[in-house]
Design a protein around this motif. Structure first.
Motif, PDB file in Angstrom:
ATOM      1  N   LEU A  44      -0.118  -2.424  -0.876  1.00 42.26           N
ATOM      2  CA  LEU A  44      -1.358  -2.741  -0.159  1.00 42.26           C
ATOM      3  C   LEU A  44      -0.989  -3.054   1.286  1.00 42.26           C
ATOM      4  N   THR A 102     -10.455 -18.087   0.035  1.00 41.36           N
ATOM      5  CA  THR A 102     -10.213 -19.449  -0.468  1.00 41.36           C
ATOM      6  C   THR A 102      -8.716 -19.717  -0.597  1.00 41.36           C
ATOM      7  N   ILE A 154     -15.802 -20.909 -10.377  1.00 44.90           N
ATOM      8  CA  ILE A 154     -16.615 -19.699 -10.567  1.00 44.90           C
ATOM      9  C   ILE A 154     -15.623 -18.547 -10.685  1.00 44.90           C
TER      10      ILE A 154
HETATM   11  N1  LIG Z   1      -9.899  -7.342  -3.865  1.00 44.71           N
HETATM   12  C1  LIG Z   1      -8.899  -8.157  -3.482  1.00 44.71           C
HETATM   13  N2  LIG Z   1      -9.218  -9.392  -3.033  1.00 44.71           N
HETATM   14  C2  LIG Z   1      -8.240 -10.247  -2.625  1.00 44.71           C
HETATM   15  O1  LIG Z   1      -8.577 -11.373  -2.217  1.00 44.71           O
HETATM   16  C3  LIG Z   1      -6.875  -9.807  -2.655  1.00 44.71           C
HETATM   17  C4  LIG Z   1      -6.586  -8.502  -3.121  1.00 44.71           C
HETATM   18  N3  LIG Z   1      -7.627  -7.705  -3.531  1.00 44.71           N
HETATM   19  N4  LIG Z   1      -5.316  -8.048  -3.231  1.00 44.71           N
HETATM   20  C5  LIG Z   1      -4.205  -8.803  -2.679  1.00 44.71           C
HETATM   21  C6  LIG Z   1      -4.437 -10.257  -2.679  1.00 44.71           C
HETATM   22  C7  LIG Z   1      -4.378 -10.960  -3.988  1.00 44.71           C
HETATM   23  N5  LIG Z   1      -5.285 -12.089  -3.760  1.00 44.71           N
HETATM   24  C8  LIG Z   1      -5.907 -12.777  -4.791  1.00 44.71           C
HETATM   25  C9  LIG Z   1      -5.859 -12.295  -6.074  1.00 44.71           C
HETATM   26  C10 LIG Z   1      -6.484 -12.961  -7.098  1.00 44.71           C
HETATM   27  C11 LIG Z   1      -7.154 -14.148  -6.836  1.00 44.71           C
HETATM   28  C12 LIG Z   1      -7.816 -14.843  -7.981  1.00 44.71           C
HETATM   29  O2  LIG Z   1      -7.961 -14.303  -9.060  1.00 44.71           O
HETATM   30  N6  LIG Z   1      -8.245 -16.078  -7.815  1.00 44.71           N
HETATM   31  C13 LIG Z   1      -8.954 -16.828  -8.822  1.00 44.71           C
HETATM   32  C14 LIG Z   1      -8.027 -17.500  -9.797  1.00 44.71           C
HETATM   33  C15 LIG Z   1      -6.763 -18.036  -9.196  1.00 44.71           C
HETATM   34  C16 LIG Z   1      -5.835 -18.736 -10.197  1.00 44.71           C
HETATM   35  O3  LIG Z   1      -6.228 -19.011 -11.334  1.00 44.71           O
HETATM   36  O4  LIG Z   1      -4.688 -19.002  -9.806  1.00 44.71           O
HETATM   37  C17 LIG Z   1      -9.849 -17.824  -8.103  1.00 44.71           C
HETATM   38  O5  LIG Z   1     -10.795 -18.299  -8.747  1.00 44.71           O
HETATM   39  O6  LIG Z   1      -9.590 -18.139  -6.941  1.00 44.71           O
HETATM   40  C18 LIG Z   1      -7.197 -14.638  -5.536  1.00 44.71           C
HETATM   41  C19 LIG Z   1      -6.576 -13.965  -4.515  1.00 44.71           C
HETATM   42  C20 LIG Z   1      -5.836 -12.017  -2.454  1.00 44.71           C
HETATM   43  N7  LIG Z   1      -5.800 -10.601  -2.225  1.00 44.71           N
END
Ligand SMILES: Nc1nc(=O)c2c([nH]1)NC[C@@H]1CN(c3ccc(C(=O)N[C@@H](CCC(=O)O)C(=O)O)cc3)CN21
Ligand SMILES: O=c1ccn([C@H]2C[C@H](O)[C@@H](COP(=O)(O)O)O2)c(=O)[nH]1
Length: 283
Positions: free
Chosen positions: A157, A189, A277
């Motif tokens: 990416l 966030t 959420i």
């Molecule tokens: N579509 C997309 N959005 C992103 O924000 C993103 C990407 N891709 N690809 C690369 C990175 C990976 N990032 C991410 C990936 C997953 C979460 C996520 O699932 N967050 C959840 C759970 C986090 C946890 O349990 O540790 C959340 O509720 O914040 C957040 C940022 C940020 N980036």
């Protein structure tokens, strides 16, 4: 309403629908957003209108600072955010540069710590900035950039938070961070606390006071499948006061960050927040 919720509201009210080829999901989008974090006043920018996972965000930053290039390395320090991009993105899976399961390729930290030079050697951008700032030098080019268009095809990416510029004014260190593409419900966030921690850590290891972060976002979006949760759930909640952060004062050098620092060295205080959420994630 504070700056994060204001940006969400702005996208909801004034955004334009933009199709996105890479993910196949359209996004409600605005251009140009400026956020500011006061590290000197220890106002930790952790969103309170839902529960946010700051430990994972800090772990991700530590991985970048260490030059990680593999989702398993991130998982080992408590961060799952790269699993999908390393292992589920069809374009990356079909890329001959991918070295196998969990490989992310030449992204973020690899560029920051080992930018390939034409003579075959590599440049450690972070070490250069740390060395200069430690000696009180700001050459007006204290820049760490992960944005290497010549190597985009070697990574899973393109970097979103792509450039960090440090400025030393007297004994106070400031940070300006640039972001080309921002998933406001999910990525932002993580990115807000990361910018805060990056400045706080750099000030601590180079012996300066921490000032402010100026976070400059170009394309700020909410994916179509996230919009209902944002508008009808999160934006209906009233923010709580901002928490604060303490960092283990024994962290004194880049070597410390590379070798023993973990998320246990960061403590958030007074984090009052609404329930989590689960926003959908676009791969
Ligand atoms: N579509 C997309 N959005 C992103 O924000 C993103 C990407 N891709 N690809 C690369 C990175 C990976 N990032 C991410 C990936 C997953 C979460 C996520 O699932 N967050 C959840 C759970 C986090 C946890 O349990 O540790 C959340 O509720 O914040 C957040 C940022 C940020 N980036
Ligand atoms: O730190 C990050 C990393 C990624 N994002 C988001 C921004 C976009 O929604 C995707 C990346 O997609 P592109 O097609 O490469 O723009 O990931 C983020 O918000 N923060």
């Amino acid at each position: 309403m504070n700056q994060y919720e204001q940006l969400c509201q702005r996208i909801a009210e004034q955004g334009t629908w933009v199709t996105n080829e890479r993910t196949g999901i359209k996004c409600l989008t605005v251009v140009n957003a400026d956020l500011e974090y006061d590290v000197g006043a220890n106002a930790f920018p952790l969103v309170t209108t839902r529960k946010c996972f700051y430990k994972a965000a800090i772990a991700e930053l530590l991985g970048y600072l260490r030059g990680y290039d593999n989702a398993a390395q991130f998982r080992a320090i408590g961060c799952n955010t790269w699993n999908a991009n390393a292992n589920e993105n069809q374009a990356w899976l079909a890329n001959p540069a991918r070295k196998g399961t969990d490989d992310m390729g030449r992204v973020y930290g690899v560029q920051g710590r080992a930018w390939q030079k034409p003579d075959g050697s590599s440049l450690d951008q972070l070490q250069k900035v740390v060395n200069n700032l430690s000696q009180g030098i700001d050459d007006r080019g204290e820049i760490i950039t992960f944005y290497n268009p010549g190597e985009f095809d070697l990574g899973c990416l393109r970097p979103c938070m792509h450039t960090h510029t440090f400025s030393l004014l007297g004994d106070t260190l400031h940070l300006t961070s640039y972001m080309r593409s921002c998933d406001v419900p999910l990525g932002l966030t993580f990115n807000m606390p990361q910018c805060f921690v990056l400045l706080a850590l750099m000030a601590q290891i180079t012996g300066h006071k921490a000032g402010k972060v100026y976070h400059k976002i170009v394309n700020a979006h909410i994916y179509e499948n996230q919009l209902d949760l944002m508008v009808n759930e999160q934006l209906k909640r009233a923010p709580f006061p901002m928490p604060s952060l303490s960092i283990n004062p024994d962290i004194k050098s880049l070597k410390d960050i590379e070798t023993w620092v973990s998320t246990d060295d960061f403590q958030v205080h007074d984090y009052q927040c609404h329930p989590p959420i689960a926003y959908p994630f676009a791969v």
